[in-house]
Motif scaffolding. Structure first.
Motif, short mmCIF file in Angstrom:
data_model
loop_
_atom_site.label_atom_id
_atom_site.label_comp_id
_atom_site.label_asym_id
_atom_site.label_seq_id
_atom_site.Cartn_x
_atom_site.Cartn_y
_atom_site.Cartn_z
N THR A 93 -12.06 22.37 -18.30
CA THR A 93 -11.69 23.75 -18.00
C THR A 93 -11.36 24.50 -19.29
OG1 THR A 93 -10.85 23.21 -15.80
CG2 THR A 93 -10.00 25.22 -16.84
N ALA A 94 -12.05 25.61 -19.51
CA ALA A 94 -11.88 26.38 -20.74
C ALA A 94 -12.77 27.62 -20.68
CB ALA A 94 -12.25 25.55 -21.97
N VAL A 95 -12.59 28.49 -21.66
CA VAL A 95 -13.54 29.57 -21.89
C VAL A 95 -14.59 29.05 -22.88
CG1 VAL A 95 -13.89 31.88 -22.81
CG2 VAL A 95 -11.85 31.37 -21.45
N SER A 148 -21.57 20.00 -11.47
CA SER A 148 -22.37 20.43 -12.62
C SER A 148 -22.41 21.95 -12.71
CB SER A 148 -23.81 19.92 -12.49
OG SER A 148 -23.86 18.51 -12.48
N LEU A 149 -22.58 22.43 -13.91
CA LEU A 149 -22.81 23.85 -14.17
C LEU A 149 -23.79 23.96 -15.33
CD1 LEU A 149 -19.28 25.58 -14.10
CD2 LEU A 149 -21.16 25.98 -12.52
N ARG A 150 -24.51 25.06 -15.35
CA ARG A 150 -25.41 25.33 -16.47
C ARG A 150 -25.06 26.68 -17.06
NH1 ARG A 150 -30.21 23.26 -18.26
NH2 ARG A 150 -31.59 24.65 -19.45
N VAL A 197 -12.68 23.64 -13.61
CA VAL A 197 -13.02 22.43 -12.86
C VAL A 197 -11.78 21.99 -12.09
CG1 VAL A 197 -13.91 20.10 -12.97
CG2 VAL A 197 -14.62 21.78 -14.68
N SER A 198 -11.89 21.97 -10.78
CA SER A 198 -10.76 21.59 -9.94
C SER A 198 -10.79 20.09 -9.65
CB SER A 198 -10.78 22.38 -8.63
OG SER A 198 -11.96 22.06 -7.90
N GLY A 246 -17.98 29.45 -13.89
CA GLY A 246 -17.47 29.55 -12.53
C GLY A 246 -16.53 28.43 -12.21
N LEU A 247 -16.27 28.28 -10.91
CA LEU A 247 -15.38 27.24 -10.41
C LEU A 247 -16.21 26.12 -9.79
CD1 LEU A 247 -12.54 26.22 -9.57
CD2 LEU A 247 -12.78 27.61 -7.50
N VAL A 248 -15.91 24.89 -10.18
CA VAL A 248 -16.65 23.74 -9.67
C VAL A 248 -15.67 22.59 -9.48
CG1 VAL A 248 -17.24 22.90 -11.98
CG2 VAL A 248 -18.70 22.31 -10.03
#
Length: 118
Positions: free
Chosen positions: A90-92, A17-19, A116-117, A10-12
């Motif tokens: 930022t990537a796939v 953080s992201l999981r 990631v912005s 997603g966008l953060v």
């Protein structure tokens, strides 16, 4: 044949953080290694982190100290906890699994976008 499905992208904002999770359609118990890779636009695919059947982990230099890879053999899942995210993350992100017993087999997921912005 093992199908891998990633989720959690997603966008953060920078510093967030992201999981990510990777669910396998078959047992991962005998998998020699599982890994997360990422590919940003215009760049080559990069190894992010690996985890062996014994639980040993290895990380790319750019994510050491920020990302944590784990696997749950009972649930046939692998996760990537990403903290202190940076725009350059930022990537796939794609998951990968390699089996060696009975001959080498390798499978890939379709990938999930992480943005990631700043």
């Amino acid at each position: 044949q093992v199908r891998l499905v990633e989720s959690g992208g997603g966008l953060v904002q920078s510093g967030g953080s992201l999981r990510l999770s990777c669910a396998a359609s078959g047992s991962i118990f005998s998998a020699a290694t599982m890994a997360w890779y990422r590919q940003a636009p215009g760049k080559e695919r990069e190894l992010v982190a690996t985890i062996t059947s014994g639980g040993s982990t290895n990380y790319g230099d750019s994510v050491k100290g920020r990302f944590t890879i784990s696997r749950d053999n009972a649930k046939n899942t692998m996760s990537l906890q990403m903290n202190s995210l940076k725009p350059e993350d930022t990537a796939v992100y794609s998951c990968n699994i390699v089996y060696l017993l009975g001959g080498r087999r390798e499978y890939w997921g379709q990938g999930t976008q992480v943005t990631v912005s700043s």
